[in-house]
Design a protein around this motif. Structure first.
Motif, mmCIF file in Angstrom:
data_model
loop_
_atom_site.group_PDB
_atom_site.id
_atom_site.type_symbol
_atom_site.label_atom_id
_atom_site.label_comp_id
_atom_site.label_asym_id
_atom_site.label_seq_id
_atom_site.Cartn_x
_atom_site.Cartn_y
_atom_site.Cartn_z
ATOM 1 N N LYS A 1 0.706 -1.159 -0.113
ATOM 2 C CA LYS A 1 -0.062 -0.205 -0.002
ATOM 3 C C LYS A 1 0.898 1.323 0.047
ATOM 4 C CE LYS A 1 -3.859 2.089 2.532
ATOM 5 N NZ LYS A 1 -4.858 1.766 3.489
ATOM 6 N N THR B 1 2.599 1.838 -3.298
ATOM 7 C CA THR B 1 1.736 2.304 -4.410
ATOM 8 C C THR B 1 1.300 3.724 -4.167
ATOM 9 O OG1 THR B 1 0.721 -0.030 -4.407
ATOM 10 C CG2 THR B 1 -0.662 1.726 -5.442
ATOM 11 N N LEU B 2 1.117 4.288 -2.910
ATOM 12 C CA LEU B 2 1.026 5.634 -2.562
ATOM 13 C C LEU B 2 2.292 6.577 -3.042
ATOM 14 C CD1 LEU B 2 -0.983 5.022 0.914
ATOM 15 C CD2 LEU B 2 -1.777 5.837 -1.181
ATOM 16 N N LEU C 1 2.146 6.459 -7.060
ATOM 17 C CA LEU C 1 0.984 7.346 -7.446
ATOM 18 C C LEU C 1 1.337 8.671 -7.392
ATOM 19 C CD1 LEU C 1 -2.036 5.077 -6.759
ATOM 20 C CD2 LEU C 1 -1.093 5.531 -9.080
ATOM 21 N N GLU C 2 2.006 9.197 -6.149
ATOM 22 C CA GLU C 2 2.176 10.572 -5.968
ATOM 23 C C GLU C 2 2.997 11.250 -7.026
ATOM 24 O OE1 GLU C 2 4.704 12.231 -2.422
ATOM 25 O OE2 GLU C 2 2.762 11.695 -1.597
ATOM 26 N N GLN D 1 0.914 11.274 -10.234
ATOM 27 C CA GLN D 1 0.127 12.318 -10.171
ATOM 28 C C GLN D 1 0.680 13.935 -10.560
ATOM 29 O OE1 GLN D 1 -2.031 11.015 -6.598
ATOM 30 N NE2 GLN D 1 -3.272 9.834 -7.844
ATOM 31 N N ASP E 1 -4.761 3.394 -13.261
ATOM 32 C CA ASP E 1 -6.020 3.327 -12.620
ATOM 33 C C ASP E 1 -6.316 2.128 -11.559
ATOM 34 O OD1 ASP E 1 -6.633 5.668 -13.976
ATOM 35 O OD2 ASP E 1 -7.879 4.602 -15.432
ATOM 36 N N ASP E 2 -5.919 1.028 -11.770
ATOM 37 C CA ASP E 2 -5.976 -0.140 -10.796
ATOM 38 C C ASP E 2 -5.364 0.014 -9.675
ATOM 39 O OD1 ASP E 2 -7.596 -1.375 -12.670
ATOM 40 O OD2 ASP E 2 -6.301 -2.576 -13.536
ATOM 41 N N GLU F 1 -4.692 2.945 -8.169
ATOM 42 C CA GLU F 1 -5.610 3.466 -7.144
ATOM 43 C C GLU F 1 -6.254 2.565 -6.211
ATOM 44 O OE1 GLU F 1 -5.871 7.023 -7.017
ATOM 45 O OE2 GLU F 1 -4.704 7.420 -8.813
ATOM 46 N N GLY F 2 -7.144 1.317 -6.715
ATOM 47 C CA GLY F 2 -7.612 0.419 -5.940
ATOM 48 C C GLY F 2 -6.499 -0.196 -4.902
ATOM 49 N N ALA G 1 -4.067 1.347 -3.659
ATOM 50 C CA ALA G 1 -3.600 1.954 -2.687
ATOM 51 C C ALA G 1 -4.419 2.146 -1.366
ATOM 52 C CB ALA G 1 -3.485 3.444 -3.490
ATOM 53 N N GLY G 2 -5.934 1.442 -1.912
ATOM 54 C CA GLY G 2 -6.872 1.567 -0.785
ATOM 55 C C GLY G 2 -7.064 0.178 -0.200
#
Length: 192
Positions: A106, A109-110, A113-114, A117, A136-137, A139-140, A142-143
């Motif tokens: 997690k 991934t964060l 993605l940072e 973005q 996009d996947d 993002e999932g 990361a949660g």
């Protein structure tokens, strides 16, 4: 054993963080590193600055620590650019609980993605549909729920999610660096 040939793993980097007074996981910073190598051709100097900033220090504590941080960058870059596609995110291994490993994924991934973005929407328009879908996947991922039990099902799920993150990182790198690595085309791409 030479530092150049030593495979740096999660625990080695985590111990190096501890030497600098930081309890944070290296997974987040590794995610940032991988995305930055793909998008910005992150220099060694810029990497040392990022690591120092993340650890709350002015600079690595000594030459050996600096060399290890640079070896971490080199290892990631070599793996991302290698033809055999053997890149692996720097994550907790089997010595850690499944929950700790999920938390590591997690965080990785964060971090990844940072940086993606921060690149903005403009470069994203030029990316392939498979890359945009892979991101996009992420993002999932990361949660994801990280408070999971050690079970074969959870282990398999975590492996699949980790594999997805790994492939997204390699796809981002290869699209930003055409011809490095020289990836073989899939059957769909070779058919006319």
């Amino acid at each position: 054993m030479s530092l150049i040939n030593e495979r740096l793993d999660f625990s080695t980097i985590a111990d190096l963080f501890l030497l600098h007074g930081s309890m944070q996981s290296p997974a987040f910073l590794d995610g940032r590193l991988c995305a930055a190598l793909a998008l910005q051709d992150l220099s060694a100097e810029a990497w040392l600055e990022q690591v120092s900033l993340a650890l709350g220090v002015e600079q690595p504590r000594d030459a050996q620590a600096a060399e290890r941080f640079l070896a971490w960058r080199r290892q990631a870059l070599d793996a991302l650019s290698a033809a055999e596609l053997g890149f692996e995110p720097l994550l907790p291994d089997e010595l850690f609980s499944l929950a700790e490993r999920a938390q590591g994924l997690k965080e990785w991934t964060l971090g990844f993605l940072e940086v993606v973005q921060d690149a903005g929407e403009a470069p994203r328009q030029a990316w392939s549909l498979p890359l945009r879908e892979a991101l996009d996947d992420l993002e999932g991922i990361a949660g994801i729920e990280t408070d999971i039990d050690d079970s074969p099902e959870n282990e398999n799920d975590l492996f699949a999610l980790t594999e997805h993150a790994r492939m997204a990182a390699m796809l981002l790198y290869t699209e930003q660096h055409p011809g490095k690595p020289q990836v073989e085309r899939t059957d769909d791409e070779t058919r006319h």
